[in-house]
Design a protein around this motif. Structure first.
Motif, short mmCIF file in Angstrom:
data_model
loop_
_atom_site.label_atom_id
_atom_site.label_comp_id
_atom_site.label_asym_id
_atom_site.label_seq_id
_atom_site.Cartn_x
_atom_site.Cartn_y
_atom_site.Cartn_z
N UNK A 198 0.69 -1.25 0.05
CA UNK A 198 -0.07 0.18 0.05
C UNK A 198 0.86 1.11 -0.07
N UNK A 222 -9.86 4.07 -9.92
CA UNK A 222 -10.20 2.63 -9.64
C UNK A 222 -9.58 2.38 -8.39
N UNK A 223 -8.50 2.80 -7.91
CA UNK A 223 -7.96 2.40 -6.82
C UNK A 223 -8.79 2.93 -5.35
N UNK A 230 -11.03 0.77 -2.74
CA UNK A 230 -10.85 1.01 -1.09
C UNK A 230 -11.93 1.61 -0.42
N UNK A 269 -13.92 -1.56 0.03
CA UNK A 269 -13.34 -2.31 1.01
C UNK A 269 -13.52 -1.91 2.41
N UNK A 305 -16.39 -3.03 5.02
CA UNK A 305 -15.41 -4.17 5.74
C UNK A 305 -15.72 -4.45 7.14
N UNK A 306 -15.13 -4.20 7.98
CA UNK A 306 -15.21 -4.26 9.43
C UNK A 306 -16.03 -3.12 10.13
N UNK A 307 -16.96 -3.15 11.02
CA UNK A 307 -17.30 -2.25 11.88
C UNK A 307 -16.51 -0.95 12.08
N UNK A 308 -15.32 -1.30 12.40
CA UNK A 308 -14.49 -0.26 12.65
C UNK A 308 -14.07 0.55 11.43
#
Lengths: 253, 99
Positions: free
Chosen positions: A38, A140-141, A145, A148, A152-155
């Motif tokens: 990254x 695109x990137x 993200x 994601x 993604x997660x709750x956080x």
């Protein structure tokens, strides 16, 4: 310099400032990114922006023909003469903040640079054509993200949502042409950035939905970047970026 | 962050790049990514910054089945006493000019 040449120069410098300041913020992730992969990706995007700033400044210097060059434009001005949009200068924050900001800006840059590539001014058109390919990749990137982090997660979801709320009021400025730009638009040298807003809202809205994020409903907005009225953060960024040229003017390596 | 993958559990991918049309993909290295789509994006950033490639393959390292060092005797040694399996074993007659 004709009045229109002076406008093209001011417009070039403003776009160069947008790119340089955002590039500098992205570069701050080098040695701090969540993973080596990254970090390289962020550095690549940062370098694309810094390269873009060089092209805009070079074009401005060529028009002015006053002995200025890309370095004197980048390192020889203080905050009040920097004309970048405020959204670019906000501190990088956490990774979610960096990504949401990048997505909001990339989603604007792709259509904006597409219209710039069709400018009747050959220098601007050439820069637009080169930069739009880079921004298509950036989008695109950053879009990837967004999905994601949002989904993604709750956080990661909470952080992305918080970043969107913090940034939203700064997006208004993306669609407001300043004096020189408005005159170039009226003279049909470039097209009106305000016309890009509806498509941007649709694109951003669709991505937010897919990322399970809420489009912020807040109505506050802030402006001033194009007039040299900045947040408290830009001075620190310039102080660090310009240190070497301030301490050793004209130094080369 | 209980449902997040710790960094050391992020899967490893092997990266193969074809530098020119007509050439084979060559192994260039590896990287960590959450999934194959991200691996492809990272491969572009990590390995093709200077325009090295026209095509990228990524494959999970764990999906590669590799021969073992210890097996090399049974794998390769039997071939050493069969030189006729190599083209160089055969003499090319003088009359054959383009082989």
């Amino acid at each position: 310099m004709s009045p229109q040449a002076a406008d093209i120069r001011a417009f070039s410098i403003a776009l160069g400032d947008d790119a340089l300041v955002l590039g500098q913020r992205l570069a701050e992730w080098v040695s701090n990114a969540p993973s080596l992969e990254e970090e390289l990706a962020l550095a690549n995007v940062a370098l694309d922006h810094i390269g873009r700033a060089r092209m805009f400044y070079g074009h401005a210097a060529e028009i002015a023909a006053d002995g200025s060059d890309e370095d004197s434009i980048a390192f020889g001005r203080d905050t009040r003469t920097y004309t970048n949009l405020l959204i670019n200068e906000l501190p990088r924050g956490d990774f979610a903040f960096t990504i949401v900001r990048q997505f909001l800006v990339d989603a604007f840059n792709v259509p904006f640079l597409t219209t710039l590539a069709a400018s009747s001014e050959p220098g601007l058109a050439a820069i637009g054509e080169k930069a739009v390919k880079e921004s298509a990749y950036h989008l695109r990137r950053s879009r990837d993200w967004m999905l994601r982090l949002g989904d993604g997660t709750a956080e990661s979801h909470d952080r992305a949502q918080r970043a969107a709320e913090e940034l939203w009021g700064y997006t208004r400025e993306l669609f407001e042409p300043f004096g020189a730009e408005a005159r170039l638009t009226a003279a049909r040298v470039i097209t009106d950035r305000a016309a890009l807003e509806d498509a941007w809202r649709r694109e951003v809205g669709a991505t937010f939905v897919e990322a399970t994020l809420q489009v912020p409903q807040s109505t506050w907005s802030i402006r001033g970047g194009r007039d040299g009225v900045h947040t408290e953060h830009l001075g620190y960024l310039l102080a660090e970026m310009q240190f070497m040229q301030r301490a050793y003017p004209g130094q080369r390596w | 962050m209980s449902d997040a993958m710790p960094l050391h559990e992020v899967p490893l991918y092997e990266v193969f790049i074809r530098s020119k049309r007509g050439l084979d993909h060559r192994h260039v290295g590896s990287l960590h990514a959450e999934d194959s789509a991200q691996a492809l994006e990272y491969a572009r950033d990590v390995y093709t910054r200077r325009g090295e490639g026209v095509s990228i393959w990524v494959v999970k390292s764990s999906d590669i089945v590799a021969s073992q060092e210890g097996d090399s005797a049974s794998f390769y040694d039997p071939q050493d006493d069969k030189p006729y399996r190599h083209a160089t074993f055969y003499k090319v007659p003088d009359e054959v000019s383009n082989l």
